[in-house]
Design a protein around this motif. Structure first.
Motif, PDB file in Angstrom:
ATOM      1  N   VAL A 174      40.120  30.838  59.758  1.00 13.32           N
ATOM      2  CA  VAL A 174      39.753  31.448  58.565  1.00 13.32           C
ATOM      3  C   VAL A 174      38.846  32.477  58.726  1.00 13.32           C
ATOM      4  CG1 VAL A 174      38.838  30.745  56.237  1.00 13.32           C
ATOM      5  CG2 VAL A 174      40.316  28.824  57.638  1.00 13.32           C
ATOM      6  N   LYS A 175      37.830  32.316  59.408  1.00 14.94           N
ATOM      7  CA  LYS A 175      36.738  33.316  59.322  1.00 14.94           C
ATOM      8  C   LYS A 175      37.462  34.658  60.170  1.00 14.94           C
ATOM      9  CE  LYS A 175      33.263  32.183  57.693  1.00 14.94           C
ATOM     10  NZ  LYS A 175      32.716  32.820  56.455  1.00 14.94           N
ATOM     11  N   LEU A 176      38.435  34.722  60.943  1.00 17.57           N
ATOM     12  CA  LEU A 176      39.256  35.697  61.369  1.00 17.57           C
ATOM     13  C   LEU A 176      39.978  36.249  60.768  1.00 17.57           C
ATOM     14  CD1 LEU A 176      39.965  34.487  65.190  1.00 17.57           C
ATOM     15  CD2 LEU A 176      38.265  36.076  64.481  1.00 17.57           C
ATOM     16  N   ARG A 177      40.511  35.505  59.837  1.00 23.71           N
ATOM     17  CA  ARG A 177      41.637  35.961  58.772  1.00 23.71           C
ATOM     18  C   ARG A 177      40.851  36.904  57.640  1.00 23.71           C
ATOM     19  NH1 ARG A 177      44.045  31.532  56.448  1.00 23.71           N
ATOM     20  NH2 ARG A 177      45.233  31.384  58.599  1.00 23.71           N
ATOM     21  N   GLU A 178      39.612  36.122  57.292  1.00 26.00           N
ATOM     22  CA  GLU A 178      38.733  36.882  56.204  1.00 26.00           C
ATOM     23  C   GLU A 178      38.432  38.300  56.963  1.00 26.00           C
ATOM     24  OE1 GLU A 178      35.549  34.266  55.465  1.00 26.00           O
ATOM     25  OE2 GLU A 178      36.783  33.053  54.123  1.00 26.00           O
ATOM     26  N   TYR A 179      37.838  38.339  58.216  1.00 27.93           N
ATOM     27  CA  TYR A 179      37.421  39.559  58.982  1.00 27.93           C
ATOM     28  C   TYR A 179      38.612  40.670  58.782  1.00 27.93           C
ATOM     29  CZ  TYR A 179      36.311  42.821  62.639  1.00 27.93           C
ATOM     30  OH  TYR A 179      35.985  43.762  63.242  1.00 27.93           O
ATOM     31  N   ALA A 180      39.948  40.096  59.018  1.00 29.56           N
ATOM     32  CA  ALA A 180      40.912  41.100  58.994  1.00 29.56           C
ATOM     33  C   ALA A 180      41.184  41.672  57.683  1.00 29.56           C
ATOM     34  CB  ALA A 180      42.154  40.392  59.428  1.00 29.56           C
ATOM     35  N   GLU A 181      41.104  40.624  56.681  1.00 27.11           N
ATOM     36  CA  GLU A 181      41.205  41.088  55.350  1.00 27.11           C
ATOM     37  C   GLU A 181      40.078  42.120  54.783  1.00 27.11           C
ATOM     38  OE1 GLU A 181      41.270  37.746  53.212  1.00 27.11           O
ATOM     39  OE2 GLU A 181      43.522  36.989  53.812  1.00 27.11           O
ATOM     40  N   ASP A 182      38.997  41.976  55.172  1.00 25.10           N
ATOM     41  CA  ASP A 182      37.882  42.793  55.050  1.00 25.10           C
ATOM     42  C   ASP A 182      37.975  44.256  55.788  1.00 25.10           C
ATOM     43  OD1 ASP A 182      36.511  40.908  53.548  1.00 25.10           O
ATOM     44  OD2 ASP A 182      34.972  40.364  55.115  1.00 25.10           O
ATOM     45  N   MET A 183      38.426  44.299  56.829  1.00 25.50           N
ATOM     46  CA  MET A 183      38.859  45.429  57.572  1.00 25.50           C
ATOM     47  C   MET A 183      39.766  46.088  56.696  1.00 25.50           C
ATOM     48  SD  MET A 183      36.763  45.813  60.273  1.00 25.50           S
ATOM     49  CE  MET A 183      37.736  47.013  61.307  1.00 25.50           C
ATOM     50  N   GLU A 184      40.871  45.501  56.197  1.00 23.52           N
ATOM     51  CA  GLU A 184      41.890  46.088  55.456  1.00 23.52           C
ATOM     52  C   GLU A 184      41.186  46.687  54.146  1.00 23.52           C
ATOM     53  OE1 GLU A 184      44.653  43.019  55.191  1.00 23.52           O
ATOM     54  OE2 GLU A 184      45.275  43.347  57.228  1.00 23.52           O
ATOM     55  N   LYS A 185      40.569  46.065  53.361  1.00 22.50           N
ATOM     56  CA  LYS A 185      39.869  46.579  52.196  1.00 22.50           C
ATOM     57  C   LYS A 185      39.114  47.944  52.681  1.00 22.50           C
ATOM     58  CE  LYS A 185      39.752  42.069  49.956  1.00 22.50           C
ATOM     59  NZ  LYS A 185      38.971  40.995  49.532  1.00 22.50           N
ATOM     60  N   ALA A 187      39.625  49.893  55.250  1.00 23.58           N
ATOM     61  CA  ALA A 187      40.523  50.886  55.354  1.00 23.58           C
ATOM     62  C   ALA A 187      41.065  51.516  54.252  1.00 23.58           C
ATOM     63  CB  ALA A 187      41.593  50.527  56.346  1.00 23.58           C
ATOM     64  N   GLN A 188      41.299  50.623  53.131  1.00 19.34           N
ATOM     65  CA  GLN A 188      41.880  51.094  51.772  1.00 19.34           C
ATOM     66  C   GLN A 188      40.723  51.992  51.169  1.00 19.34           C
ATOM     67  OE1 GLN A 188      43.121  48.044  49.216  1.00 19.34           O
ATOM     68  NE2 GLN A 188      44.404  49.258  48.080  1.00 19.34           N
ATOM     69  N   ALA A 189      39.506  51.524  51.111  1.00 19.59           N
ATOM     70  CA  ALA A 189      38.450  52.108  50.276  1.00 19.59           C
ATOM     71  C   ALA A 189      37.948  53.356  51.018  1.00 19.59           C
ATOM     72  CB  ALA A 189      37.069  51.358  50.380  1.00 19.59           C
ATOM     73  N   ASN A 190      38.234  53.489  52.514  1.00 22.77           N
ATOM     74  CA  ASN A 190      37.670  54.549  53.007  1.00 22.77           C
ATOM     75  C   ASN A 190      38.742  55.182  54.024  1.00 22.77           C
ATOM     76  OD1 ASN A 190      34.823  54.241  52.228  1.00 22.77           O
ATOM     77  ND2 ASN A 190      34.626  52.680  53.794  1.00 22.77           N
ATOM     78  N   PRO A 191      39.890  55.906  53.448  1.00 21.74           N
ATOM     79  CA  PRO A 191      40.693  56.193  54.329  1.00 21.74           C
ATOM     80  C   PRO A 191      40.464  57.375  55.040  1.00 21.74           C
ATOM     81  CG  PRO A 191      40.999  57.014  51.902  1.00 21.74           C
ATOM     82  CD  PRO A 191      40.001  56.243  51.826  1.00 21.74           C
ATOM     83  N   SER A 192      40.991  57.501  56.133  1.00 18.96           N
ATOM     84  CA  SER A 192      40.784  58.585  57.190  1.00 18.96           C
ATOM     85  C   SER A 192      41.207  59.864  56.898  1.00 18.96           C
ATOM     86  CB  SER A 192      41.105  58.188  58.736  1.00 18.96           C
ATOM     87  OG  SER A 192      40.282  56.826  59.051  1.00 18.96           O
TER      88      SER A 192
END
Length: 192
Positions: A174-185, A187-192
């Motif tokens: 569950v924590k790893l899934r939350e971490y991946a979702e936070d990384m995606e958010k 990436a969405q908030a700070n596009p390269s």
């Protein structure tokens, strides 16, 4: 008629070309061979958003007379990683060493924390009182109480993180899934 459902998370190595079937579930007439259609996505390492609209435009180039229906959420995420599976296997030795060092540090820190807590609350006296109440006599040694207690604490932590059934997620998953979702958010908030 073509039905398209985006995969929520796709993992690929850097530079790997992907097809429509790699990033979405496609239901269409077999003669169209839409699943093998290459899609243009970023090839660099990172987390990239996948949008159904981009795929629909690519499908429309190959099959302009077909209607495309998107099922579910029209977005997904592409995780580009630099290391291939073979490279990860080669790096296994370093990973095992790092894991062992982290486990030793966590074990030592946990042991000190539990020891200090037990000193603060005078656990030896509390366990002796429980033994006296149950057995009706003084224990011969405090280790007769402390060792099973310590084993129980370790076993309890192990059972907490152990998946009893394969279909239920462990707290670590569950924590790893939350971490991946936070990384995606992020990436969405700070596009390269």
């Amino acid at each position: 008629m073509i039905y398209l459902r985006m995969k929520p998370r796709v993992t690929a190595r850097v530079g790997q070309m992907l097809t429509l079937a790699d990033v979405a579930d496609v239901l269409a007439d077999a003669s169209l061979s839409i699943g093998a259609l290459p899609v243009s996505l970023p090839l660099e390492e990172g987390i990239w958003p996948l949008d159904a609209l981009t795929l629909i435009m690519r499908i429309s180039e190959k099959a302009p007379n077909e209607t495309v229906n998107v099922l579910g959420d029209g977005t997904g995420w592409l995780h580009r990683q630099a290391k291939t599976a073979a490279e990860k296997r080669r790096a296994w030795g370093w990973q095992a060493l790092r894991t062992a060092v982290v486990c030793v540090l966590l074990f030592a820190g946990s042991a000190l924390t539990i020891g200090w807590f037990h000193t603060d609350v005078n656990m030896e006296e509390a366990q002796t009182a429980i033994f006296r109440a149950v057995a009706g006599r003084e224990p011969a040694s405090p280790l007769w109480i402390a060792v099973p207690y310590a084993a129980g604490v370790g076993l309890g932590a192990l059972l907490y993180y152990l998946r009893i059934r394969r279909d239920e997620a462990s707290p670590l998953t569950v924590k790893l899934r939350e971490y991946a979702e936070d990384m995606e958010k992020n990436a969405q908030a700070n596009p390269s």
